[in-house]
Write a protein that holds these residues in place. Structure first.
Motif, short mmCIF file in Angstrom:
data_model
loop_
_atom_site.label_atom_id
_atom_site.label_comp_id
_atom_site.label_asym_id
_atom_site.label_seq_id
_atom_site.Cartn_x
_atom_site.Cartn_y
_atom_site.Cartn_z
N SER A 20 5.38 2.58 2.03
CA SER A 20 4.91 1.75 0.94
C SER A 20 5.45 2.29 -0.38
CB SER A 20 3.38 1.73 0.89
OG SER A 20 2.93 0.92 -0.19
N VAL A 21 6.02 1.40 -1.18
CA VAL A 21 6.46 1.73 -2.53
C VAL A 21 5.56 0.92 -3.45
CG1 VAL A 21 8.39 1.76 -4.14
CG2 VAL A 21 8.83 2.01 -1.69
N HIS A 22 4.77 1.62 -4.28
CA HIS A 22 3.76 0.91 -5.06
C HIS A 22 3.36 1.68 -6.30
CE1 HIS A 22 1.71 3.48 -2.09
NE2 HIS A 22 0.92 3.76 -3.10
N ARG A 23 2.79 0.97 -7.24
CA ARG A 23 2.18 1.59 -8.41
C ARG A 23 0.87 2.22 -7.97
NH1 ARG A 23 0.60 -1.65 -13.91
NH2 ARG A 23 -0.65 0.00 -14.83
N LEU A 52 0.22 -8.33 -13.41
CA LEU A 52 -0.57 -7.41 -12.60
C LEU A 52 0.11 -6.08 -12.41
CD1 LEU A 52 -3.02 -6.83 -10.79
CD2 LEU A 52 -1.76 -7.83 -8.90
N GLY A 53 1.36 -6.09 -11.90
CA GLY A 53 2.02 -4.85 -11.54
C GLY A 53 2.58 -4.05 -12.70
N GLY A 54 3.03 -4.74 -13.73
CA GLY A 54 3.58 -4.03 -14.88
C GLY A 54 4.87 -3.29 -14.59
N CYS A 55 5.57 -3.70 -13.55
CA CYS A 55 6.85 -3.06 -13.21
C CYS A 55 7.99 -3.93 -13.73
CB CYS A 55 6.95 -2.82 -11.71
SG CYS A 55 5.77 -1.59 -11.12
N ALA A 96 -3.47 5.79 -0.54
CA ALA A 96 -2.23 5.32 -1.17
C ALA A 96 -1.51 6.43 -1.92
CB ALA A 96 -2.56 4.17 -2.13
N SER A 97 -2.07 7.63 -1.90
CA SER A 97 -1.46 8.74 -2.64
C SER A 97 -0.23 9.26 -1.90
CB SER A 97 -2.47 9.87 -2.82
OG SER A 97 -2.59 10.62 -1.63
N PHE A 124 -5.03 2.05 -9.26
CA PHE A 124 -4.32 0.78 -9.14
C PHE A 124 -4.22 0.40 -7.66
CE2 PHE A 124 -0.75 -2.17 -9.24
CZ PHE A 124 -1.04 -2.90 -10.39
N TYR A 125 -4.26 -0.91 -7.36
CA TYR A 125 -4.16 -1.39 -5.98
C TYR A 125 -2.91 -0.83 -5.30
CZ TYR A 125 -3.82 -4.45 -2.00
OH TYR A 125 -3.72 -4.89 -0.73
N PRO A 126 -2.93 -0.36 -4.05
CA PRO A 126 -4.07 -0.42 -3.14
C PRO A 126 -5.13 0.63 -3.41
CG PRO A 126 -2.21 0.55 -2.02
CD PRO A 126 -1.74 0.16 -3.39
N GLY A 127 -4.88 1.54 -4.30
CA GLY A 127 -5.88 2.49 -4.77
C GLY A 127 -6.40 3.44 -3.72
#
Length: 89
Positions: free
Chosen positions: A5-8, A84-87, A21-22, A14-17
């Protein structure tokens, strides 16, 4: 099964929080070592960051894992302009 998973992340707010998700979470139980979290510390990640993550982390792991099947779930919250994502993809 290998999960990538590549995510904020924003320190889990932040979701998935949460702790799963760390970047330190690599799975639990029989899945230990089969989760890879590439977690951005804040919004703003764009093409250069994603390209680097895929080339330097995702692809080497995928080559070593050598899966028979790859499923991709691609959300749009990383797209430029998504509030939402701010990317910036």
């Amino acid at each position: 099964v290998l999960f990538v998973s590549v995510h904020r992340y924003d320190k889990g707010t932040f979701y998935p929080g949460g702790p799963n998700a760390s970047p330190e979470c690599t799975g639990v139980g029989a899945g230990k070592g089969h989760s890879v979290n590439i977690a951005w510390p804040k919004g703003g990640a764009g093409d250069p960051e994603y390209i680097l993550a895929v080339e330097q982390v995702v692809m080497p792991i995928a080559r070593e894992y050598a899966p028979d099947l790859i499923l991709i779930s691609a959300g749009f919250d990383a797209a430029a302009g998504d509030p939402l994502g701010g990317c910036a993809l």
